[in-house]
Scaffold this motif. Structure first.
Motif, short mmCIF file in Angstrom:
data_model
loop_
_atom_site.label_atom_id
_atom_site.label_comp_id
_atom_site.label_asym_id
_atom_site.label_seq_id
_atom_site.Cartn_x
_atom_site.Cartn_y
_atom_site.Cartn_z
N ASP A 475 0.82 -1.23 0.00
CA ASP A 475 0.00 0.00 0.00
C ASP A 475 0.84 1.27 0.00
N ASP A 476 2.03 1.20 -0.58
CA ASP A 476 2.86 2.40 -0.69
C ASP A 476 2.37 3.20 -1.90
N PRO A 477 1.68 4.33 -1.70
CA PRO A 477 1.03 5.03 -2.83
C PRO A 477 2.04 5.69 -3.76
N GLU A 478 1.78 5.55 -5.04
CA GLU A 478 2.55 6.26 -6.05
C GLU A 478 1.96 7.66 -6.25
N LEU A 479 0.63 7.73 -6.20
CA LEU A 479 -0.08 9.00 -6.33
C LEU A 479 -0.85 9.29 -5.05
N LEU A 480 -0.90 10.55 -4.66
CA LEU A 480 -1.61 10.95 -3.44
C LEU A 480 -2.99 11.52 -3.71
N GLY A 481 -3.30 11.82 -4.98
CA GLY A 481 -4.61 12.37 -5.33
C GLY A 481 -4.64 13.87 -5.44
N ASN A 482 -3.53 14.53 -5.10
CA ASN A 482 -3.49 16.00 -5.19
C ASN A 482 -2.58 16.46 -6.33
N GLU A 483 -2.28 15.52 -7.22
CA GLU A 483 -1.37 15.88 -8.31
C GLU A 483 -2.10 16.54 -9.49
N TRP A 484 -3.44 16.65 -9.43
CA TRP A 484 -4.22 17.23 -10.53
C TRP A 484 -5.49 17.85 -9.98
N ALA A 485 -6.16 18.65 -10.81
CA ALA A 485 -7.48 19.23 -10.46
C ALA A 485 -8.48 18.79 -11.52
N PRO A 486 -9.63 18.26 -11.13
CA PRO A 486 -10.62 17.82 -12.12
C PRO A 486 -11.12 19.00 -12.95
N ALA A 487 -11.27 18.77 -14.22
CA ALA A 487 -11.75 19.83 -15.12
C ALA A 487 -13.27 19.88 -15.11
N THR A 488 -13.85 21.12 -15.43
CA THR A 488 -15.30 21.26 -15.59
C THR A 488 -15.67 20.83 -16.99
N PHE A 489 -16.58 19.86 -17.08
CA PHE A 489 -16.93 19.35 -18.40
C PHE A 489 -17.78 20.39 -19.13
N PRO A 490 -17.47 20.72 -20.40
CA PRO A 490 -18.22 21.76 -21.13
C PRO A 490 -19.67 21.33 -21.36
N ALA A 491 -20.61 22.35 -21.27
CA ALA A 491 -22.04 22.10 -21.49
C ALA A 491 -22.44 22.66 -22.86
N TYR A 492 -23.26 21.93 -23.60
CA TYR A 492 -23.72 22.36 -24.93
C TYR A 492 -25.25 22.32 -24.96
N GLU A 493 -25.92 23.39 -25.66
CA GLU A 493 -27.38 23.42 -25.74
C GLU A 493 -27.92 22.39 -26.70
N ASP A 494 -27.21 22.14 -27.79
CA ASP A 494 -27.65 21.08 -28.72
C ASP A 494 -26.40 20.47 -29.36
N ASP A 495 -26.62 19.35 -30.04
CA ASP A 495 -25.50 18.59 -30.62
C ASP A 495 -24.84 19.33 -31.76
N SER A 496 -25.52 20.34 -32.36
CA SER A 496 -24.94 21.02 -33.52
C SER A 496 -23.69 21.80 -33.12
N GLU A 497 -23.59 22.16 -31.83
CA GLU A 497 -22.42 22.91 -31.41
C GLU A 497 -21.15 22.05 -31.41
N LEU A 498 -21.36 20.73 -31.46
CA LEU A 498 -20.20 19.84 -31.47
C LEU A 498 -19.64 19.64 -32.85
#
Length: 500
Positions: A475-498
């Protein structure tokens, strides 16, 4: 079970300051190679060794070092006082080693651990270049340094009185006596036991039947530690014409013997050391994999041809006017005359003498090794399973143990001695099965490393469930969980914007 006897006092042999730089380089080399490895073998209980080695001479030291580098716990037990292990400073009588000085011996692939490095650090390159062969006592000094600089655990003046696998076949029991503490008995348990016991490792000196007709105080074997000074002014007969015969004869002559007669069965001395013709990396690494018939033919041919005594050793004898070489002179019987002299009846007539030295080699002879009485009846020998072709019969080879790829004994009858395979014959009698890697200077590192690596693999396989459980609990951790920040997933009104 009584505890393992305490280690002997660390060595305090002095060494010149010029060795300091070499030792610093060796420490750096080991550090760069990550040696020794961290201990990794699960404990089987207090006082249970991974490997116990019987013998602290060259083979025992080399194997102890190879095991230590693999992260395996090993202790060597030797009956001799510290610094007198093996024959070099006791019963050996040659002036120099017979092997070429350039051979790396027990260095285990480390340049800073070679005899040459040790020698040059003290005496310089010019002295090395001027050196013909390695002086015997300097070789012993080198082995003392080897033990000290690698911090090997060798317990001295420990006498093994019994070796036997336990009934469950999982451990081997060693019964020992500590000669430093009034012969105090104690037990050692080990998962594997290695017999690093030299040329006479499974027996002892061989003597012809007629030797028993001589008084015990008037004869000796070349391996005995007899009083050479007592030979001054006496007539001495040496039986044999090999290297040990020349060494024994020369030692007697130099001690002031009045006359030395060498009685040699052959009509001449062999001229060529045939064993040198089999020296190659292929033989180092592949001999043990040869078919039985090839192993037998190789070893029998060398036995039959015999190895000549070294050039310088022979000259060491012949330069004395009172040395006499008698060829074609086997001895048929012996007796003591009324005047106290010894009479030897030879094929060429009788000969009178005062003392006889037998230079007749060694044989596998379990009766000379009572400490192996429990296992001897169960060890499979070559004669138990191999019949050589007509004309190639060889009693010495027939009595050799039929050991496996890790020098392990094999059972004559399956199931008769569980755990016998945990005892390994890393000594000369294993040469027919495994080659000379168990005792000869040219091959000792290859043999020790192969055995150490094989024991590491064996210990892993046996403990696979324990290692898997350790993996699961790791159980010797390689990652501690603070090595990154979760991104906000982009929101779209309709599929045409993709769609771009």
């Amino acid at each position: 079970m009584t505890p393992i006897s305490p280690a002997a006092t660390p060595s305090s042999w002095p060494h010149p300051p010029s060795l300091d730089a070499l030792e610093a380089r060796l420490r750096q080399d080991l550090d760069w190679l990550c040696r020794p490895a961290k201990a990794w073998v699960p404990s089987r209980g207090r006082g249970v060794l991974d490997v116990a080695i019987i013998g602290g001479g060259m083979a025992g030291l080399t194997l102890a070092a190879a095991l230590k580098h693999q992260g395996i716990q090993a202790i060597a037990f030797d009956r001799a006082p510290q610094g007198l292990e093996g024959p070099w400073a006791t019963t050996a009588r040659m002036e120099t080693l017979r092997s070429p000085k350039e051979l790396t011996g027990p260095a285990l692939g480390l340049p800073a651990l070679t005899f040459r490095a040790w020698y040059e650090a003290q005496f310089g390159l010019a002295a090395w270049q001027a050196l013909d062969k390695i002086p015997r006592l300097q070789w012993m000094d080198y082995l003392r340094w080897y033990r000290r600089v690698l911090a090997l655990d060798v317990r001295n003046r420990q006498r093994v009185v019994d070796v036997r696998p336990r009934a469950d076949g999982k451990l081997v029991s060693l019964q020992l006596r500590d000669e430093q503490q009034q012969d105090r008995p104690y037990e050692v348990l080990a998962r594997h036991v290695v017999l690093a016991t030299g040329h006479d490792g499974l027996g002892g000196p061989w003597l012809p039947d007629w030797a028993a007709q001589l008084p015990r105080d008037r004869r000796a074997h070349s391996s005995d530690d007899y009083d050479v000074a007592a030979l001054r002014g006496r007539r001495v007969v040496v039986i044999g014409g090999g290297a040990s015969a020349m060494d024994s004869a020369a030692t007697a002559l130099e001690a002031g013997a009045a006359r030395v007669d060498l009685l040699i069965r052959r009509d001449d001395l062999p001229r060529i050391n045939k064993s040198k013709g089999a020296g190659s990396p292929g033989m180092l690494h592949g001999y043990w994999q040869l078919a039985d018939e090839w192993k037998w033919r190789w070893r029998h041919y060398i036995n039959e041809q015999q190895i000549p005594p070294p050039h310088n050793s022979t000259l060491r004898v012949s330069r004395h006017a009172n040395a006499h070489f008698h060829f074609g002179t086997p001895v048929r019987s012996a007796s003591q005359r009324a005047d106290g002299a010894l009479r030897l009846d030879t094929a060429r007539g009788p000969l009178a003498t005062d003392f006889v030295i037998f230079c007749t080699g060694f044989r596998t002879d379990w009766q000379q090794r009572p400490e192996y009485a429990a296992i001897a009846p169960h060890v499979r020998l070559w004669q138990d399973r191999y019949q050589p072709p007509a004309g190639l019969e060889d009693a010495e080879l027939a009595g050799s143990p039929d050991v496996g790829s890790l020098f392990e004994f094999r059972q004559k009858t399956d199931g008769a001695c569980p755990g016998l395979e945990r005892i390994h014959a890393f000594c000369y009698p294993a040469a027919l099965s495994q080659g000379a890697g168990a005792g000869d200077i040219p091959q000792i590192s290859v043999g020790a490393q192969r055995l150490a690596e094989g024991l590491a693999a064996s210990l892993l396989l046996e403990d696979a469930p324990l290692h898997f459980a350790a993996l699961q609990h790791y159980d010797d951790p390689e990652l501690l969980g603070n090595e990154w920040a979760p991104a906000t997933f982009p929101a779209y009104e309709d599929d045409s914007e993709l769609v771009s």
